[in-house]
Enzyme design. Structure first.
Site, PDB file in Angstrom:
ATOM      1  N   ASN A 131      10.225  -3.071  10.155  1.00  0.00           N
ATOM      2  CA  ASN A 131       9.079  -3.863  10.598  1.00  0.00           C
ATOM      3  C   ASN A 131       7.893  -3.000  11.011  1.00  0.00           C
ATOM      4  O   ASN A 131       6.855  -2.974  10.357  1.00  0.00           O
ATOM      5  CB  ASN A 131       9.484  -4.759  11.775  1.00  0.00           C
ATOM      6  N   ASP A 132       8.058  -2.330  12.133  1.00  0.00           N
ATOM      7  CA  ASP A 132       6.924  -1.651  12.763  1.00  0.00           C
ATOM      8  C   ASP A 132       6.424  -0.447  11.972  1.00  0.00           C
ATOM      9  O   ASP A 132       5.234  -0.140  12.009  1.00  0.00           O
ATOM     10  CB  ASP A 132       7.301  -1.226  14.183  1.00  0.00           C
ATOM     11  N   VAL A 133       7.318   0.247  11.263  1.00  0.00           N
ATOM     12  CA  VAL A 133       6.922   1.465  10.560  1.00  0.00           C
ATOM     13  C   VAL A 133       6.208   1.170   9.249  1.00  0.00           C
ATOM     14  O   VAL A 133       5.809   2.086   8.534  1.00  0.00           O
ATOM     15  CB  VAL A 133       8.138   2.385  10.305  1.00  0.00           C
TER      16      VAL A 133
END
Length: 465
Positions: free
Chosen positions: A391-393
């Protein structure tokens, strides 16, 4: 010890130190990591056997009993703990190292105090330091383990006045330590252990799952420092060497990982980053944008007729234990002449190198694993970027939304590929607790479902295409 043993002991410790250094160097390369681990293991065996002849330690009976118990725990862990549970096992073992350092220092303090010997400041200082750092590392690692094991929420645990409470506990640790250095008795030592352990708990509670790789690395460096200081307590050179190696490498890795997130270590420790926000759980994005969904057949066709596919693994792959299915999918694509690569973000997963470990278990060739700086320029020539729970990366908000908490964090440029396919259970956010604009990108297709099940279906569909 005999004169021969007196001469051989330093030599054995020197050999151990060299094996540790060479082993650590080899661990920097996936192709030589197995050899490095073996060399370090041999060094540890040499150290344990040599220490058996050291006059500081107990008799051989105690050593053999302790060694048998430790070997059994290590064997069971290595054989039966799943690779997806490796982060929490690393946290637990790291805590054991810190706890051992504190116990050894405590034993030395009580032994000297019990015979009525007046301890010099030079003897007390390493005992006190080892106890503080070891107890803090032990307690902090246990909280990290509990969070990773999901026995408590992985998000930050915060409350009003938290920083004040932490500061008061830190001051208490310092005050008790000073009292011990001035000649206070054993009860102050017990209070020091309790206060340092409490500080470790309070320090890790407000740290969210997104920062857990950095926390594990930092606690590992703490344990190394505690072991090195314990070496001064015992006058044991191999503890000084090995502890310094662990402390230095852990500190360097912590710095590199914090830099990979474009955040300071202070922000990681005190920023309470990773608080989960409420987000839509269905296919509709929280921002109201359009999300395109796809079927397994659609995605399989897209993958099978592409020339270049870059797979981006994340914690979602680890949770679903989908690494073997991913390897099968890649193998079926390669049979069709598709060029397959893997993009590895430095902080993907729950510990340093988490994705590398999981993919290595599935026998993914080392040559296909590419770090972020190496793979990012290749996304614009890739036909498909297949994102599995990362998700965040992969969140482009890190590039173009200054008000985002992850703004400035280097990410994998998956949105530069011609097509992006994201495998997720739902639209819930990742550890950072923020929505991902990538999912609303016109070139992005969402395939909802369990990652392992979805990848297995994709592998089967590509194989029969």
């Amino acid at each position: 010890m005999t004169s021969a043993q007196n001469a051989l002991l330093p030599a054995a410790y020197l050999v151990t130190g060299l094996l540790f250094i060479i082993g650590l160097k080899f661990l920097s390369s996936p192709a030589r990591a197995k050899t490095g681990n073996l060399l370090a293991g041999i060094g540890m065996i040499v150290a344990v056997v040599a220490t058996g002849f050291d006059s500081h330690i107990l008799g051989w009976t105690d050593i053999l009993i302790g060694g048998a118990i430790g070997a059994l725990v290590g064997f069971v862990s290595a054989r039966f703990v799943k690779m997806t549970a490796m982060p929490q096992m690393v946290a637990l073992f790291n805590g054991a190292g810190g706890g051992a350092a504190a116990l050894v220092s405590g034993g030395e303090f009580l032994k000297m105090f019990g015979v009525g010997r007046q301890l010099a400041l030079g003897e007390l200082l390493p005992i006190v330091l080892s106890t503080i750092i070891g107890a803090l590392s032990f307690a902090g690692s246990i909280i990290a383990f509990v969070k990773l094991q999901e026995w408590m929420p992985g998000r930050p645990v915060t409350y009003t006045g938290q920083q004040i409470v932490n500061a008061v506990v830190l001051l208490a640790v310092i005050a008790i330590a000073v009292s011990l250095l001035l000649g206070a008795g054993p009860w102050f030592f017990v209070a020091l252990v309790a206060a340092a352990a409490l500080l470790g708990v309070l320090a890790v509670l407000p740290i969210g799952g997104a920062d857990m790789p950095v926390v594990i690395s930092l606690l590992n460096s703490f344990t190394g420092v505690a072991v090195a200081v314990t070496g001064f307590v015992l006058g044991n050179s191999v503890l000084i060497i090995s502890g310094t190696l662990v402390g230095a490498s852990g500190t360097l890795l912590t710095t590199l990982m914090a830099r990979a997130m474009n955040r300071s270590l202070g922000n990681v420790l005190f920023g309470a980053f990773g608080s989960v926000k409420t987000a839509a759980s269905g296919p509709a994005a929280a921002s109201g944008g359009t999300v395109r969904t796809a079927s397994v057949e659609d995605v399989a066709t897209l993958l099978a007729y592409g020339r270049s596919v870059i797979i981006v693994p994340g914690y979602g792959m680890a949770v679903a234990q989908a690494q073997h299915a991913v390897r099968e999918l890649a193998a079926n694509l390669e049979k069709r002449g598709v060029d397959v690569k893997y993009a590895i973000h430095p902080v993907a997963g729950r510990m340093p190198g988490h994705m590398n470990v999981l993919l290595a278990e599935a026998n993914v060739p080392y040559s296909q694993l590419h770090e972020m700086d190496e793979i990012n320029p290749q996304f614009d020539s890739a036909d498909v970027a297949l994102v599995i729970g990362a998700n965040d990366v992969t969140n482009p908000a890190a590039r173009n939304m200054p008000n985002s908490p992850i703004y400035g964090m280097p990410i994998l440029n998956v949105d530069a590929a011609q097509h992006v396919v994201v495998l997720k259970r739902s639209m819930n956010p990742g550890f950072a607790g923020i929505d991902n604009p990538l999912y609303e990108n016109p070139k992005t297709l969402m395939l909802f479902g369990d990652a392992k099940d979805s990848v297995q279906k994709l592998a089967s569909a590509v194989g029969s295409a």
